[in-house]
Design a protein around this motif. Structure first.
Motif, PDB file in Angstrom:
ATOM      1  N   ARG A 124       0.926   4.155  -2.795  1.00 55.30           N
ATOM      2  CA  ARG A 124       0.725   5.561  -2.416  1.00 55.30           C
ATOM      3  C   ARG A 124       1.902   6.421  -2.871  1.00 55.30           C
ATOM      4  O   ARG A 124       1.711   7.552  -3.330  1.00 55.30           O
ATOM      5  CB  ARG A 124       0.526   5.686  -0.911  1.00 55.30           C
ATOM      6  N   SER A 125       3.100   5.882  -2.743  1.00 58.12           N
ATOM      7  CA  SER A 125       4.290   6.609  -3.193  1.00 58.12           C
ATOM      8  C   SER A 125       4.246   6.839  -4.699  1.00 58.12           C
ATOM      9  O   SER A 125       4.579   7.929  -5.181  1.00 58.12           O
ATOM     10  CB  SER A 125       5.544   5.829  -2.809  1.00 58.12           C
ATOM     11  N   ALA A 172       1.744   9.565  -5.379  1.00 61.90           N
ATOM     12  CA  ALA A 172       2.284  10.868  -4.992  1.00 61.90           C
ATOM     13  C   ALA A 172       3.325  11.387  -5.985  1.00 61.90           C
ATOM     14  O   ALA A 172       3.397  12.585  -6.251  1.00 61.90           O
ATOM     15  CB  ALA A 172       2.898  10.793  -3.594  1.00 61.90           C
ATOM     16  N   ILE A 197       0.845  -1.207   0.000  1.00 64.36           N
ATOM     17  CA  ILE A 197       0.000   0.000   0.000  1.00 64.36           C
ATOM     18  C   ILE A 197       0.877   1.252   0.000  1.00 64.36           C
ATOM     19  O   ILE A 197       0.634   2.193  -0.751  1.00 64.36           O
ATOM     20  CB  ILE A 197      -0.969   0.009   1.204  1.00 64.36           C
ATOM     21  N   ASP A 252      -7.359   3.718  -6.052  1.00 62.99           N
ATOM     22  CA  ASP A 252      -7.589   3.372  -4.652  1.00 62.99           C
ATOM     23  C   ASP A 252      -6.368   2.548  -4.241  1.00 62.99           C
ATOM     24  O   ASP A 252      -6.195   1.405  -4.678  1.00 62.99           O
ATOM     25  CB  ASP A 252      -8.882   2.556  -4.546  1.00 62.99           C
ATOM     26  N   ALA A 253      -5.488   3.132  -3.438  1.00 61.43           N
ATOM     27  CA  ALA A 253      -4.212   2.488  -3.104  1.00 61.43           C
ATOM     28  C   ALA A 253      -4.404   1.124  -2.453  1.00 61.43           C
ATOM     29  O   ALA A 253      -3.676   0.175  -2.767  1.00 61.43           O
ATOM     30  CB  ALA A 253      -3.395   3.399  -2.188  1.00 61.43           C
ATOM     31  N   GLU A 254      -5.383   1.007  -1.570  1.00 59.74           N
ATOM     32  CA  GLU A 254      -5.602  -0.263  -0.886  1.00 59.74           C
ATOM     33  C   GLU A 254      -6.062  -1.345  -1.863  1.00 59.74           C
ATOM     34  O   GLU A 254      -5.575  -2.475  -1.833  1.00 59.74           O
ATOM     35  CB  GLU A 254      -6.633  -0.107   0.243  1.00 59.74           C
TER      36      GLU A 254
END
Length: 70
Positions: A7-8, A11, A3, A20-22
């Protein structure tokens, strides 16, 4: 860890902002598990086929990568 990696990527603009990162991390884990399972119990997919592996990676990258830099 998966995750955080997604997210990285979001970003940094390498991955689509609306992901949706998850759920994306769940998908990546699922693919990893499927490939590991196949390596342990080979059946109909030839995971040693370089074209197959290249195509899988290409589809995964193009499906996640942002179309335009942010």
């Amino acid at each position: 860890h998966m995750i955080a990696a997604v997210r990285s990527g979001i970003a940094s603009g390498e991955l689509r902002a609306e992901l949706d990162a998850e759920r994306a991390a769940d998908l990546l884990r699922l693919v990893s598990i499927a490939l590991t399972d196949h390596l342990l119990f080979p059946q109909w997919i030839d995971a040693a086929d370089d074209r197959f592996v290249a195509t899988c990676l290409d589809v995964l990258r193009r499906g996640l990568r942002a179309q335009e830099p942010r």
